[in-house]
Enzyme design. Structure first.
Site, PDB file in Angstrom:
ATOM      1  N   CYS A   1      40.299  39.633  37.832  1.00 33.45           N
ATOM      2  CA  CYS A   1      40.196  38.915  39.104  1.00 33.45           C
ATOM      3  C   CYS A   1      38.721  38.615  39.342  1.00 33.45           C
ATOM      4  O   CYS A   1      37.877  39.515  39.252  1.00 33.45           O
ATOM      5  CB  CYS A   1      40.753  39.768  40.238  1.00 33.45           C
TER       6      CYS A   1
ATOM      7  N   ASP B   1      44.139  41.548  35.652  1.00 36.13           N
ATOM      8  CA  ASP B   1      45.325  40.728  35.899  1.00 36.13           C
ATOM      9  C   ASP B   1      46.085  40.636  34.592  1.00 36.13           C
ATOM     10  O   ASP B   1      45.485  40.595  33.515  1.00 36.13           O
ATOM     11  CB  ASP B   1      44.933  39.317  36.356  1.00 36.13           C
TER      12      ASP B   1
END
Length: 154
Positions: A52, A59
């Protein structure tokens, strides 16, 4: 049947470290030994990771890339290293997904390409990103990507 010439490849058969970022990754191509025949090539990366850009938290996504080659194929080790280069790269889901597809399009100039990026929830919301270069050429068998919509534990 002839073997594809791999003499110009710099990564296949070599010990290569993961690139530090996607921009530094070298995507390579090989001649398509079936040029003139429309067929679909699929790459699936069920454990894709990036960071992120706001929090630095990891992620995760399940990425499916389908393309119809023209003169060239993407060399799979270089694609693997390219995808791995996102592990320490901060970018939004949409940016990662479309960037991956456009890098492959820029390299290969395929007849057609699509990416389905099925991201796991961030902040309680899964984000799926889909992009393709245009309509699927007529007469090509294109299977469903087979990744269900995220439904959690239910």
């Amino acid at each position: 049947m002839s073997m594809t010439d791999t003499s110009s490849l710099s990564q296949l058969g070599q010990a290569v470290e993961t690139p530090q970022n996607p921009e530094a990754a070298v995507l390579e191509k090989v001649p398509n030994g079936n040029q003139g025949t429309d067929y679909v090539v699929r790459f699936t990366a069920p454990e894709f990771t990036s960071l992120c850009p706001m929090t630095g938290q990891p992620d995760f996504a399940h990425i499916v890339i389908d393309y119809i080659p023209d003169g060239f194929l993407v060399e799979s080790k270089s694609l693997k290293l390219f995808l791995h280069s996102f592990r320490n790269h901060g970018a939004f889901h949409e940016d990662c997904s479309v960037y991956i597809a456009k890098r492959i399009v820029d390299l290969l100039a395929p007849k057609w390409l699509r990416i389905g990026a099925y991201w796991y929830p961030r902040g309680g919301i899964p984000i799926d990103v889909f992009w393709q270069t245009g309509a699927v050429p007529e007469g090509v068998w294109l299977p469903d990507q087979g990744v269900p919509t995220y439904r959690g534990r239910g």
